[in-house]
Design a protein around this motif. Structure first.
Motif, PDB file in Angstrom:
ATOM      1  N   GLY A  60      33.187  47.083  36.693  1.00 28.95           N
ATOM      2  CA  GLY A  60      33.987  48.267  36.964  1.00 28.95           C
ATOM      3  C   GLY A  60      34.233  48.528  38.437  1.00 28.95           C
ATOM      4  O   GLY A  60      35.311  48.989  38.822  1.00 28.95           O
ATOM      5  N   PHE A  61      33.244  48.248  39.279  1.00 33.18           N
ATOM      6  CA  PHE A  61      33.419  48.458  40.713  1.00 33.18           C
ATOM      7  C   PHE A  61      34.513  47.541  41.260  1.00 33.18           C
ATOM      8  O   PHE A  61      35.375  47.959  42.037  1.00 33.18           O
ATOM      9  CB  PHE A  61      32.108  48.201  41.460  1.00 33.18           C
ATOM     10  CG  PHE A  61      31.016  49.186  41.138  1.00 33.18           C
ATOM     11  CD1 PHE A  61      31.307  50.516  40.875  1.00 33.18           C
ATOM     12  CD2 PHE A  61      29.683  48.780  41.113  1.00 33.18           C
ATOM     13  CE1 PHE A  61      30.301  51.430  40.583  1.00 33.18           C
ATOM     14  CE2 PHE A  61      28.670  49.682  40.830  1.00 33.18           C
ATOM     15  CZ  PHE A  61      28.979  51.005  40.557  1.00 33.18           C
ATOM     16  N   GLU A  62      34.471  46.278  40.862  1.00 37.04           N
ATOM     17  CA  GLU A  62      35.484  45.315  41.322  1.00 37.04           C
ATOM     18  C   GLU A  62      36.867  45.690  40.781  1.00 37.04           C
ATOM     19  O   GLU A  62      37.871  45.604  41.491  1.00 37.04           O
ATOM     20  CB  GLU A  62      35.102  43.903  40.862  1.00 37.04           C
ATOM     21  CG  GLU A  62      33.816  43.382  41.485  1.00 37.04           C
ATOM     22  CD  GLU A  62      33.295  42.131  40.794  1.00 37.04           C
ATOM     23  OE1 GLU A  62      32.646  41.313  41.472  1.00 37.04           O
ATOM     24  OE2 GLU A  62      33.532  41.975  39.568  1.00 37.04           O
ATOM     25  N   LEU A  63      36.897  46.093  39.515  1.00 36.98           N
ATOM     26  CA  LEU A  63      38.172  46.490  38.908  1.00 36.98           C
ATOM     27  C   LEU A  63      38.755  47.706  39.621  1.00 36.98           C
ATOM     28  O   LEU A  63      39.968  47.780  39.861  1.00 36.98           O
ATOM     29  CB  LEU A  63      37.965  46.791  37.428  1.00 36.98           C
ATOM     30  CG  LEU A  63      39.192  47.290  36.650  1.00 36.98           C
ATOM     31  CD1 LEU A  63      40.347  46.293  36.742  1.00 36.98           C
ATOM     32  CD2 LEU A  63      38.827  47.558  35.194  1.00 36.98           C
ATOM     33  N   GLU A  65      38.481  48.534  42.708  1.00 36.63           N
ATOM     34  CA  GLU A  65      39.101  48.116  43.966  1.00 36.63           C
ATOM     35  C   GLU A  65      40.470  47.513  43.727  1.00 36.63           C
ATOM     36  O   GLU A  65      41.406  47.737  44.508  1.00 36.63           O
ATOM     37  CB  GLU A  65      38.186  47.127  44.687  1.00 36.63           C
ATOM     38  CG  GLU A  65      36.911  47.767  45.222  1.00 36.63           C
ATOM     39  CD  GLU A  65      36.044  46.783  45.998  1.00 36.63           C
ATOM     40  OE1 GLU A  65      35.844  47.008  47.207  1.00 36.63           O
ATOM     41  OE2 GLU A  65      35.598  45.791  45.392  1.00 36.63           O
ATOM     42  N   HIS A  66      40.628  46.744  42.652  1.00 33.99           N
ATOM     43  CA  HIS A  66      41.937  46.184  42.313  1.00 33.99           C
ATOM     44  C   HIS A  66      42.922  47.288  41.948  1.00 33.99           C
ATOM     45  O   HIS A  66      44.084  47.272  42.376  1.00 33.99           O
ATOM     46  CB  HIS A  66      41.815  45.199  41.139  1.00 33.99           C
ATOM     47  CG  HIS A  66      41.372  43.831  41.547  1.00 33.99           C
ATOM     48  ND1 HIS A  66      42.250  42.820  41.863  1.00 33.99           N
ATOM     49  CD2 HIS A  66      40.127  43.300  41.690  1.00 33.99           C
ATOM     50  CE1 HIS A  66      41.579  41.727  42.177  1.00 33.99           C
ATOM     51  NE2 HIS A  66      40.279  41.993  42.088  1.00 33.99           N
ATOM     52  N   ILE A  67      42.467  48.244  41.151  1.00 35.69           N
ATOM     53  CA  ILE A  67      43.329  49.342  40.721  1.00 35.69           C
ATOM     54  C   ILE A  67      43.827  50.131  41.916  1.00 35.69           C
ATOM     55  O   ILE A  67      44.993  50.541  41.986  1.00 35.69           O
ATOM     56  CB  ILE A  67      42.570  50.262  39.742  1.00 35.69           C
ATOM     57  CG1 ILE A  67      42.331  49.532  38.414  1.00 35.69           C
ATOM     58  CG2 ILE A  67      43.335  51.554  39.501  1.00 35.69           C
ATOM     59  CD1 ILE A  67      41.421  50.291  37.452  1.00 35.69           C
ATOM     60  N   ARG A  68      42.953  50.335  42.887  1.00 34.20           N
ATOM     61  CA  ARG A  68      43.304  51.165  44.040  1.00 34.20           C
ATOM     62  C   ARG A  68      44.394  50.544  44.926  1.00 34.20           C
ATOM     63  O   ARG A  68      44.953  51.231  45.787  1.00 34.20           O
ATOM     64  CB  ARG A  68      42.052  51.457  44.881  1.00 34.20           C
ATOM     65  CG  ARG A  68      41.221  52.599  44.303  1.00 34.20           C
ATOM     66  CD  ARG A  68      41.973  53.910  44.432  1.00 34.20           C
ATOM     67  NE  ARG A  68      41.248  55.038  43.812  1.00 34.20           N
ATOM     68  CZ  ARG A  68      41.692  55.733  42.789  1.00 34.20           C
ATOM     69  NH1 ARG A  68      42.838  55.414  42.221  1.00 34.20           N
ATOM     70  NH2 ARG A  68      41.006  56.743  42.307  1.00 34.20           N
ATOM     71  N   THR A  69      44.721  49.281  44.729  1.00 32.26           N
ATOM     72  CA  THR A  69      45.820  48.679  45.495  1.00 32.26           C
ATOM     73  C   THR A  69      47.175  49.152  44.995  1.00 32.26           C
ATOM     74  O   THR A  69      48.182  48.995  45.695  1.00 32.26           O
ATOM     75  CB  THR A  69      45.772  47.143  45.425  1.00 32.26           C
ATOM     76  OG1 THR A  69      45.964  46.718  44.063  1.00 32.26           O
ATOM     77  CG2 THR A  69      44.443  46.612  45.940  1.00 32.26           C
ATOM     78  N   SER A  70      47.219  49.751  43.800  1.00 34.28           N
ATOM     79  CA  SER A  70      48.516  50.160  43.247  1.00 34.28           C
ATOM     80  C   SER A  70      48.520  51.532  42.587  1.00 34.28           C
ATOM     81  O   SER A  70      49.582  52.098  42.371  1.00 34.28           O
ATOM     82  CB  SER A  70      48.995  49.127  42.218  1.00 34.28           C
ATOM     83  OG  SER A  70      48.059  48.989  41.160  1.00 34.28           O
ATOM     84  N   ILE A  71      47.356  52.063  42.264  1.00 37.32           N
ATOM     85  CA  ILE A  71      47.277  53.326  41.524  1.00 37.32           C
ATOM     86  C   ILE A  71      46.376  54.306  42.278  1.00 37.32           C
ATOM     87  O   ILE A  71      45.286  53.939  42.720  1.00 37.32           O
ATOM     88  CB  ILE A  71      46.699  53.106  40.104  1.00 37.32           C
ATOM     89  CG1 ILE A  71      47.630  52.226  39.270  1.00 37.32           C
ATOM     90  CG2 ILE A  71      46.456  54.440  39.403  1.00 37.32           C
ATOM     91  CD1 ILE A  71      48.904  52.883  38.836  1.00 37.32           C
ATOM     92  N   SER A  72      46.829  55.552  42.407  1.00 39.30           N
ATOM     93  CA  SER A  72      46.037  56.546  43.139  1.00 39.30           C
ATOM     94  C   SER A  72      45.476  57.644  42.247  1.00 39.30           C
ATOM     95  O   SER A  72      44.876  58.595  42.736  1.00 39.30           O
ATOM     96  CB  SER A  72      46.900  57.196  44.230  1.00 39.30           C
ATOM     97  OG  SER A  72      48.007  57.867  43.662  1.00 39.30           O
ATOM     98  N   CYS A  73      45.654  57.514  40.918  1.00 42.01           N
ATOM     99  CA  CYS A  73      45.195  58.570  40.017  1.00 42.01           C
ATOM    100  C   CYS A  73      43.668  58.683  40.039  1.00 42.01           C
ATOM    101  O   CYS A  73      42.971  57.749  40.446  1.00 42.01           O
ATOM    102  CB  CYS A  73      45.684  58.302  38.595  1.00 42.01           C
ATOM    103  SG  CYS A  73      44.830  56.943  37.764  1.00 42.01           S
ATOM    104  N   VAL A  93      34.037  52.639  46.399  1.00 46.60           N
ATOM    105  CA  VAL A  93      35.078  51.669  46.030  1.00 46.60           C
ATOM    106  C   VAL A  93      36.348  52.353  45.540  1.00 46.60           C
ATOM    107  O   VAL A  93      37.321  51.675  45.197  1.00 46.60           O
ATOM    108  CB  VAL A  93      34.580  50.677  44.961  1.00 46.60           C
ATOM    109  CG1 VAL A  93      33.425  49.852  45.487  1.00 46.60           C
ATOM    110  CG2 VAL A  93      34.206  51.394  43.660  1.00 46.60           C
ATOM    111  N   GLY A  94      36.338  53.681  45.481  1.00 47.63           N
ATOM    112  CA  GLY A  94      37.567  54.382  45.118  1.00 47.63           C
ATOM    113  C   GLY A  94      37.457  55.308  43.928  1.00 47.63           C
ATOM    114  O   GLY A  94      38.455  55.902  43.514  1.00 47.63           O
ATOM    115  N   GLY A  95      36.270  55.450  43.361  1.00 45.41           N
ATOM    116  CA  GLY A  95      36.091  56.380  42.253  1.00 45.41           C
ATOM    117  C   GLY A  95      36.093  57.818  42.734  1.00 45.41           C
ATOM    118  O   GLY A  95      35.788  58.101  43.892  1.00 45.41           O
TER     119      GLY A  95
END
Length: 226
Positions: A60-63, A65-73, A93-95
């Motif tokens: 989940g942590f790695e995912l 970081e990937h999500i945060r490259t395109s989604i800000s929700c 990591v962006g949570g």
């Protein structure tokens, strides 16, 4: 409709449990059982993501970081990993939030509601700002910033500037500007528009000399610079 929620967890029972409860509340819910499915569902533009940490393959942590490259929700981690370091890592990591398993469904739904409410408020606040070239124009506060520096405009100057950016594809005559800013019943003449635009240009030029904001269209009027 309350919003679109993406749940990512490799435990199908947990997804079913959360999904059914959220759908009862009126949410649209998408389910993903691994990182690949989750990434494919990002095109649904979820308003919030509930994300497990311990999953096979990409965790989940790695995912996140990937999500945060395109989604800000907002992203809420739901995990059995319950150390302080785990919670810190999730936030770093962006949570936006971290709930430990086992969790209260009522608490999860409350946190989802609170995050979505905060996002809605933030979107509403962003709408009051107009971003044009190097300017941020706050229409409620009547403030203008150029590259993070405040430019002080009079009330009339600000209204003229706002009129331009709200009609930036149009050529505006002096009469149109005068009627908008001073009102149809105002007593005066359009020569004051010329003086106000001269002042606006001077203030913008001082802060941003490389950018043309207001163009003169000879014989017609003015236009927001392209």
């Amino acid at each position: 409709m309350n919003g679109k929620i993406l749940i990512v967890d490799d435990e199908k029972d947990i997804i079913t449990f959360i999904k059914n409860s959220l759908e009862d509340e009126g949410y649209i819910v998408y389910s993903a059982y691994n990182s690949g499915e989750a990434l494919n569902l990002l095109n649904k533009k979820p308003d919030l993501i509930v994300l497990d940490v311990m999953m096979p393959g990409m965790n989940g942590f790695e995912l996140c970081e990937h999500i945060r490259t395109s989604i800000s929700c907002p992203i809420i981690f739901v995990s059995a990993k319950n150390t302080e370091q785990d919670r810190i890592q999730g936030l770093m990591v962006g949570g936006d939030d971290y709930i430990e398993k086992p969790f209260s469904l009522k608490e999860l739904k409350t946190r989802i509601f609170v995050h979505l409410r905060r996002e809605k408020r933030a979107r509403s606040e962003r709408k009051q700002c107009i971003y044009q070239k190097n300017l941020i124009i706050d229409t409620l506060a009547h403030e203008v910033y150029c590259q993070h520096e405040k430019i002080r405009f009079t009330y009339r100057e600000f209204e003229i500037l706002k009129y331009f950016v709200l009609h930036r594809e149009q050529v505006l005559s002096k009469d149109q500007i005068y009627d908008y800013v001073w009102g149809l019943e105002a007593v005066g003449d359009t020569s004051t528009v010329t003086e106000h635009i001269k002042n606006i240009r001077a203030k913008l030029l001082e802060k941003d000399p490389q950018t043309t904001y207001i163009e003169t269209i000879w014989g017609v009027g003015y236009k927001w610079g392209s």
